[in-house]
Design an enzyme around this catalytic site. Structure first.
Site, short mmCIF file in Angstrom:
data_model
loop_
_atom_site.label_atom_id
_atom_site.label_comp_id
_atom_site.label_asym_id
_atom_site.label_seq_id
_atom_site.Cartn_x
_atom_site.Cartn_y
_atom_site.Cartn_z
N LYS A 196 32.00 43.57 35.05
CA LYS A 196 33.06 43.43 35.75
C LYS A 196 34.20 43.38 37.17
CE LYS A 196 35.68 46.08 37.82
NZ LYS A 196 37.31 47.44 37.41
N CYS A 224 39.70 47.37 45.33
CA CYS A 224 38.60 46.60 43.94
C CYS A 224 38.66 45.63 44.05
CB CYS A 224 39.44 47.27 43.22
SG CYS A 224 40.04 48.87 42.31
N1 SAJ Z 1 47.99 39.98 44.32
C1 SAJ Z 1 48.42 39.05 44.83
N2 SAJ Z 1 49.12 38.11 43.55
C2 SAJ Z 1 49.44 38.01 42.82
C3 SAJ Z 1 48.53 39.85 42.23
C4 SAJ Z 1 48.09 40.52 43.14
O1 SAJ Z 1 49.05 38.60 45.91
O2 SAJ Z 1 49.37 37.22 41.91
C5 SAJ Z 1 47.59 41.24 45.24
C6 SAJ Z 1 47.88 42.91 44.66
O3 SAJ Z 1 49.50 43.10 45.89
C7 SAJ Z 1 47.18 43.64 45.32
C8 SAJ Z 1 45.98 42.77 45.09
O4 SAJ Z 1 46.06 41.60 45.45
O5 SAJ Z 1 47.33 43.84 47.11
C9 SAJ Z 1 45.16 43.43 43.60
O6 SAJ Z 1 46.41 44.35 43.14
P1 SAJ Z 1 46.15 43.73 40.98
O7 SAJ Z 1 47.60 44.09 40.66
O8 SAJ Z 1 45.42 42.43 40.76
O9 SAJ Z 1 45.01 44.66 41.07
P2 SAJ Z 1 44.24 46.54 41.80
O10 SAJ Z 1 43.39 46.38 42.81
O11 SAJ Z 1 45.16 47.10 41.68
O12 SAJ Z 1 43.20 46.45 39.63
C10 SAJ Z 1 41.78 45.82 39.89
C11 SAJ Z 1 42.72 45.06 38.25
N3 SAJ Z 1 41.63 44.05 38.13
C12 SAJ Z 1 42.28 42.82 37.39
O13 SAJ Z 1 43.30 42.70 37.05
C13 SAJ Z 1 41.41 41.65 36.80
C14 SAJ Z 1 42.56 46.11 37.64
O14 SAJ Z 1 42.11 46.09 35.74
C15 SAJ Z 1 40.76 47.26 37.12
O15 SAJ Z 1 40.57 47.77 36.73
C16 SAJ Z 1 40.83 47.54 39.13
O16 SAJ Z 1 41.31 46.21 40.12
C17 SAJ Z 1 39.31 48.26 39.42
O17 SAJ Z 1 40.22 49.49 39.91
O18 SAJ Z 1 38.68 47.13 39.25
#
Ligand code: SAJ
Length: 428
Positions: free
Chosen positions: A205, A259
């Site tokens: 995780k 997360c």
């Molecule tokens: N972000 C960027 N650039 C990107 C992708 C995301 O700047 O290319 C930023 C987003 O804007 C945001 C942050 O990263 O601020 C996180 O967003 P996210 O969509 O990557 O992830 P979360 O936090 O919504 O959910 C993550 C997911 N983990 C992964 O994709 C590995 C989800 O599957 C998990 O269940 C969740 O964390 C968790 O609960 O741990």
């Protein structure tokens, strides 16, 4: 289900829909009352209809007290402390509550993102509290109960879909524990259920979210380099991604949510000497907030008196979740510095968060911002912001931290005193 938050409530509702009788437990009386009245306290697509249905059918009810059950699932927060040290107090409190009602044949599953070794701590706590039961890892022969770790992996905004479709990693204190937990998840998971040890599942995780953090950090670092060189980072990434083995993520104003900005620290804390890359990625992503503030301030300073539109407060696109949001931090900084000049556009908010009180900043809709603001700072890539055509913004001066408007006329770097501004900003 112990914990009725962003993971616990949807999971409880999905299990109830499978026909099981589910008790949701939360320390917050308001949450318990809300759920018992068939309503939800969090925004997630389709969750309200699902919860009202299973509550009406008597399959889901909520309480502040843990009651005897066959399966206990722990989905409580695991925050970190001032030194980024993981805080598993809520997990241990939940386990203590479960210990009081545990009986032979029960299964205890931890879903909260946790530092490696937490499931073993839960087992040790259950052994201390219930010496009458044979606890796995602490007994010879067949244990009376099963204890496993199965991390949630769902993406906010797609929780109800991913709860069913995603593969699950199920780590048992013993292989028999993992098999018992697998039997439970098979009730409602369509994805593959793969078994392993509790420690491997815990690390898996943390690894998933650290992987994403490191990759976003790479994109964010590129964006800062491109910025100082006067190059369009979005174009560079689009071009580089044409390579068959390159797939760079998107830069942004920083990494938010509860997360990805948190979990990598659990790995770093577990082995500080050997996690230089993961730590640096965290630092790069956090520093991107200060960089975005500096760029936005430079834009505001270059246009004295002009109203500034800040597009978005959410931590990512198309959701109403503002927790640990870099966009909110940037907008708040600008509001404190430029006061009534700042006009925030956030279609997922009905009012500005309390922190904006007394800043003079106001919440406006997108049309008002387009009519009244010559300067724009794009902080969130909500679909509604993306959809603004060039003719409505061609005369705006824009700092686009999300790259949603690739056709926006370029502002020469010399127009924006970037270096001076970056030097003047410290921390968040
Ligand atoms: N972000 C960027 N650039 C990107 C992708 C995301 O700047 O290319 C930023 C987003 O804007 C945001 C942050 O990263 O601020 C996180 O967003 P996210 O969509 O990557 O992830 P979360 O936090 O919504 O959910 C993550 C997911 N983990 C992964 O994709 C590995 C989800 O599957 C998990 O269940 C969740 O964390 C968790 O609960 O741990």
């Amino acid at each position: 289900m112990v914990g009725l938050g962003y993971i616990g409530l949807p999971t409880a509702a999905v299990i109830a829909r499978s026909g099981a009788s589910v008790l949701g437990v939360d320390i917050d009386r308001d949450v318990v009352e809300t759920v018992n009245s068939g309503k939800v306290h969090i925004e997630e697509i389709d969750l309200d209809g699902l919860v009202s249905g299973v509550v009406a059918r008597g399959l889901l009810r909520a309480s502040t007290t843990i009651e005897p059950a066959d399966v206990f699932v722990i989905a409580v927060p695991t925050p970190f402390g001032p030194e980024h040290e993981p805080d598993i107090t809520y997990v241990l409190e939940a386990a203590a509550g479960i210990a009081a009602v545990l009986k032979a044949g029960d299964t205890v599953i931890l879903e909260s993102t946790s530092p490696i070794g937490t499931t073993e701590r839960v087992a040790a706590l259950l052994m201390e509290r219930r010496p009458d039961l044979a606890i796995p890892g602490h007994c010879a022969g067949t244990a009376d109960v099963a204890i496993a770790y199965c991390p949630e992996r769902v993406l906010p905004g797609r929780i109800l879909v991913e709860l069913i479709d995603n593969d699950r990693v199920i780590g048992g204190i013993t292989p028999r524990c993992a098999r018992k937990a697998l039997h439970f998840y098979r009730r409602f998971v369509r994805g593959a259920c793969v078994t392993t040890t509790a420690r491997a599942a815990e690390m898996t995780k943390l690894t998933e979210n650290a992987f994403r953090d490191v990759n976003i950090a790479f994109a964010n670092e590129l964006s800062v380099v491109a910025d100082t060189m006067g190059i369009d980072v979005w174009e560079v990434i689009r071009l580089a991604n044409r390579h068959p083995r390159v797939n760079i993520l998107s830069p942004g104003p920083g990494v938010g949510g509860h997360c990805i900005a948190v979990d990598p620290w659990f790995l770093v804390h577990g082995d500080p000497e050997n996690t230089r890359l993961i730590r640096t990625a965290r630092e790069v992503n956090d520093a991107k907030i200060a960089h975005t503030i500096a760029r936005a301030e430079a834009l505001a300073e270059a246009m004295p008196e002009a109203p500034i539109a800040c597009l978005g407060l959410a931590f990512k696109a198309n959701i109403d979740d503002f927790r640990e949001s870099p966009a909110l931090k940037v907008a708040l900084h600008l509001a404190r510095r430029f006061g009534p000049r700042v006009r925030v556009v956030e279609p997922y908010a009905t009012s500005l968060p309390a922190a904006f009180a007394d800043t003079g900043a106001e919440l406006v809709d997108l049309d008002t911002a387009l009519e009244s603001c010559p300067a724009f700072v794009v902080l969130v890539d909500h679909d509604i912001f993306r959809s603004v055509p060039l003719e409505e913004r061609a005369d705006k001066r824009v700092h686009d931290a999300r790259g949603i408007w690739p056709d926006q006329p370029h502002i020469a770097p010399s127009d924006l005193p970037l270096q001076a501004a970056v030097g003047g900003v410290h921390g968040r």
